[in-house]
Design an enzyme around this catalytic site. Structure first.
Site, PDB file in Angstrom:
ATOM      1  N   HIS A   1       1.003  -1.249   0.206  1.00 34.40           N
ATOM      2  CA  HIS A   1       0.029   0.085   0.012  1.00 34.40           C
ATOM      3  C   HIS A   1       0.764   1.359  -0.068  1.00 34.40           C
ATOM      4  O   HIS A   1       0.629   2.174   0.704  1.00 34.40           O
ATOM      5  CB  HIS A   1      -0.871   0.090   1.290  1.00 34.40           C
ATOM      6  CG  HIS A   1      -1.970  -1.091   1.186  1.00 34.40           C
ATOM      7  ND1 HIS A   1      -3.169  -0.803   0.416  1.00 34.40           N
ATOM      8  CD2 HIS A   1      -2.082  -2.010   1.659  1.00 34.40           C
ATOM      9  CE1 HIS A   1      -3.918  -1.702   0.423  1.00 34.40           C
ATOM     10  NE2 HIS A   1      -3.221  -2.805   1.366  1.00 34.40           N
TER      11      HIS A   1
ATOM     12  N   ASP B   1      -0.899  -4.846   5.985  1.00 31.97           N
ATOM     13  CA  ASP B   1      -1.862  -5.670   5.376  1.00 31.97           C
ATOM     14  C   ASP B   1      -1.833  -5.873   3.925  1.00 31.97           C
ATOM     15  O   ASP B   1      -1.046  -5.103   3.156  1.00 31.97           O
ATOM     16  CB  ASP B   1      -3.214  -5.027   5.439  1.00 31.97           C
ATOM     17  CG  ASP B   1      -3.390  -3.511   4.754  1.00 31.97           C
ATOM     18  OD1 ASP B   1      -2.469  -3.043   5.149  1.00 31.97           O
ATOM     19  OD2 ASP B   1      -4.256  -3.389   4.175  1.00 31.97           O
ATOM     20  N   GLU B   2      -2.123  -7.121   3.247  1.00 31.01           N
ATOM     21  CA  GLU B   2      -2.251  -7.161   1.744  1.00 31.01           C
ATOM     22  C   GLU B   2      -0.775  -6.993   1.234  1.00 31.01           C
ATOM     23  O   GLU B   2      -0.870  -6.616   0.166  1.00 31.01           O
ATOM     24  CB  GLU B   2      -3.209  -6.466   1.300  1.00 31.01           C
ATOM     25  CG  GLU B   2      -4.739  -6.513   1.649  1.00 31.01           C
ATOM     26  CD  GLU B   2      -5.876  -5.741   1.331  1.00 31.01           C
ATOM     27  OE1 GLU B   2      -6.851  -6.130   0.883  1.00 31.01           O
ATOM     28  OE2 GLU B   2      -5.555  -4.683   1.048  1.00 31.01           O
ATOM     29  N   ALA B   3       0.145  -7.293   1.853  1.00 34.12           N
ATOM     30  CA  ALA B   3       1.469  -7.151   0.924  1.00 34.12           C
ATOM     31  C   ALA B   3       1.830  -8.306   0.010  1.00 34.12           C
ATOM     32  O   ALA B   3       2.797  -9.000   0.095  1.00 34.12           O
ATOM     33  CB  ALA B   3       2.563  -7.012   1.894  1.00 34.12           C
ATOM     34  N   HIS B   4       0.912  -8.321  -0.915  1.00 29.22           N
ATOM     35  CA  HIS B   4       1.098  -9.412  -1.889  1.00 29.22           C
ATOM     36  C   HIS B   4       2.266  -9.527  -2.728  1.00 29.22           C
ATOM     37  O   HIS B   4       2.541 -10.264  -3.457  1.00 29.22           O
ATOM     38  CB  HIS B   4      -0.334  -9.698  -2.616  1.00 29.22           C
ATOM     39  CG  HIS B   4      -1.570  -9.570  -1.876  1.00 29.22           C
ATOM     40  ND1 HIS B   4      -1.730 -10.610  -0.534  1.00 29.22           N
ATOM     41  CD2 HIS B   4      -2.739  -9.148  -1.975  1.00 29.22           C
ATOM     42  CE1 HIS B   4      -2.950 -10.327   0.044  1.00 29.22           C
ATOM     43  NE2 HIS B   4      -3.413  -9.405  -0.926  1.00 29.22           N
TER      44      HIS B   4
END
Ligand code: TNX
Length: 525
Positions: free
Chosen positions: A273, A336-339
């Site tokens: 993000h 979060d969501e550190a894809h």
């Protein structure tokens, strides 16, 4: 009062009759019916005993008495009551006799703790006692709801002001009761944030989490990295104008929140993000090359460069400056969501960043993804999942971390109420008022029970929200439900009783100009 006196000559005559012509007690008998009782309050108090014979009528001669510690809260209360009543309501330090609302700090007993209070409304006056000014502030929010809802009007209402009689003993179930506002996807001005602070404070929310950075925008001035704000702040979802808070504006927000007994928890999301930051400074990218700004709502594509030293200079500078202007004990480091970050890199990053937070004297909060990094026990993972099992969060709880509960299918206020809701998203489901209310933070997640839970947060992501009206439409009527989940004893909560109490809140919102969603699950007044 002077505002009223300047209206018309006739108005002055009528007013002076009401104000000075009748002794308070003479007219009291005709106006002693209260609109609400102490059992109508949201969040539901621990113990409330109505006494209709003990209604109190506020008069033009009433005063607010407060000791030194209670003075600020007393001024706040006076500020709430003056516009609609038009009464002078002076805050005094000494007052004997009736007609007073009296705020006393200290000796309220262990049971009410630091945030609780004891309130007694009798025909001769109102007594509010708490151990701290924070407790008085909670009590004032209860007292406020015992007035007719017209008390929320911003102009003088010619009517009587009867406060429901009875006693209340009250204190919170959880000490961390939070709302989150995403100011990154769309920017909200300091005035808009202050408005939201006032709206959430009335339900005894004590924390505001500000999501200050994301792919689409960076919203806080960092003096050592100025382009974060001046470049990264220029964008927003859908190509809107963006914006950012100077450190002075942020400090003012922190101060304003504190005056409402709300602590601000700032979030800098990382290592994912981060597109706005990496767009502002090409040296943060692994290849050192500039990247375009992004204003779409995809997630999981950006990552800080884990193997570059400058990444940690950046994080250190940002967290140092943020810590210096944040009196609260928590910094939220996202997670979060550190894809786009490999699992190994995620661990490496966490190990380097955790000590930085500690170095600046703060404790970590972050999305529950941080639970897998074995964070210090002082860290608070925020659960945002949608199912009742999460092995990493359960393991963190077992190690001793407290968990902040925000299950997305219950507590995400950016979820649509139903398929036709014009705003919001639906990836975690539709959240009608009942769905948002009817769950318990201590039983939702396997391995996370009452003693593992620090509290509840209701996040409001802003991909689809642009105005304060949008914020209000998504937060109301759900927010009071999360406030009640965080405050009220578990056993005192049932949907059937709550929906009746909630219905009685709506005239207050109308007076406050809050544009709320009129769910058909509630018979609004
Ligand atoms: C997931 S929940 C996100 C956010 C989005 C949100 C929209 C979480 C920690 N991350 O980036 O804004 O969904 O509901």
């Amino acid at each position: 009062m002077s505002k009223r006196l300047s209206t018309t000559v006739l108005g002055v005559a009528v007013l002076s009759l009401v104000t000075f012509g009748l002794p308070a007690t003479a007219s009291a008998a005709q106006h002693t019916k209260a609109e609400r009782t102490v059992t109508d309050v949201v969040p539901a108090p621990v113990d409330a005993k109505p006494d209709p014979r003990a209604n109190f009528r506020l008069t033009p001669a009433s005063v607010i008495r407060a000791d030194r510690d209670g003075r600020q809260v007393a001024e706040y209360l006076a500020g709430l009551l003056r516009p609609a009543t038009g009464y002078r309501l002076p805050v005094v330090s000494d007052h004997r006799g009736g007609g007073a609302i009296s705020l006393e700090t200290g000796h309220a007993g262990d049971r009410v703790g630091t945030e609780g209070y004891r309130l007694k409304v009798s025909s001769s006056g109102v007594s509010l006692r708490a151990n701290t000014d924070k407790g008085l502030f909670s009590g004032v929010q209860t007292l406020r709801q015992l007035f007719p809802s017209a008390i929320e009007a911003t102009t003088v209402q010619k009517r009587s002001w009867v406060v429901s009689g009875g006693t209340v003993l009250d204190y919170p179930r959880f000490g961390y009761r939070s709302a989150m506002l995403d100011v990154a996807r769309h920017f909200f001005t300091p005035a808009q944030v202050k408005l939201y602070i006032d709206q959430i404070a009335q339900y005894k929310i004590n924390t505001l989490h500000l999501h200050l950075s994301d792919d689409q925008g960076w919203r806080i001035e960092i003096k050592s990295w100025p382009k974060l704000a001046t470049v990264g702040g220029l964008t927003a979802v859908g190509g809107g104008p963006g914006g950012y808070y100077t450190q002075d504006q942020y400090t003012d927000l922190v101060r304003y929140a504190a005056s409402r007994h709300i602590t601000i928890v700032p979030e800098i999301d990382m290592p994912g993000h981060t597109n706005a930051a990496q767009h502002s400074y090409a040296e943060l990218n692994c290849d050192g090359k500039p990247i375009p700004a992004r204003t779409d709502i995809e997630v999981g594509y950006s990552s800080l460069c884990i193997n570059k030293d400058i990444t940690y200079t950046f994080v250190d500078d940002v967290l140092r400056e943020l810590a210096a202007i944040t009196p609260g004990k928590y910094l939220n480091i996202g997670g979060d969501e550190a894809h786009a970050t490999t699992p190994e890199d995620y661990q490496t990053f966490a190990k380097k960043v955790q000590p930085i937070v500690a170095k600046y004297g703060k404790q970590i909060t972050g999305w529950h993804d941080i639970a897998k990094t074995n964070p210090p026990l002082s860290a608070v993972p925020q659960f945002w999942g949608t199912t009742g099992t999460d092995a990493n969060v359960a393991a963190a709880a077992a190690r001793g971390n407290k968990i902040l509960m925000s299950p997305a299918n219950k507590a995400y206020m950016d979820m649509k109420y139903h398929p036709q809701t014009p705003l919001g998203l639906s990836w975690a489901g539709f959240i009608e008022v009942k769905t948002g209310y009817d769950w318990d933070p201590a039983t939702y997640l396997q391995g996370v029970t009452e003693q593992n839970v620090i509290g509840v947060e209701a996040p409001l992501w802003s991909e689809t929200l642009v105005t304060s009206e949008h914020i209000e439409f998504m937060a109301f009527p759900r927010l009071p439900g999360y406030a009640e989940i965080g405050w009220s004893p578990k056993d005192s909560r049932t949907w059937d009783a709550y929906r009746l109490r909630l219905a009685k809140q709506s005239p207050r919102w109308v007076q406050q100009g809050i544009d709320f969603y009129r769910s058909t699950q509630v018979d609004w007044e």
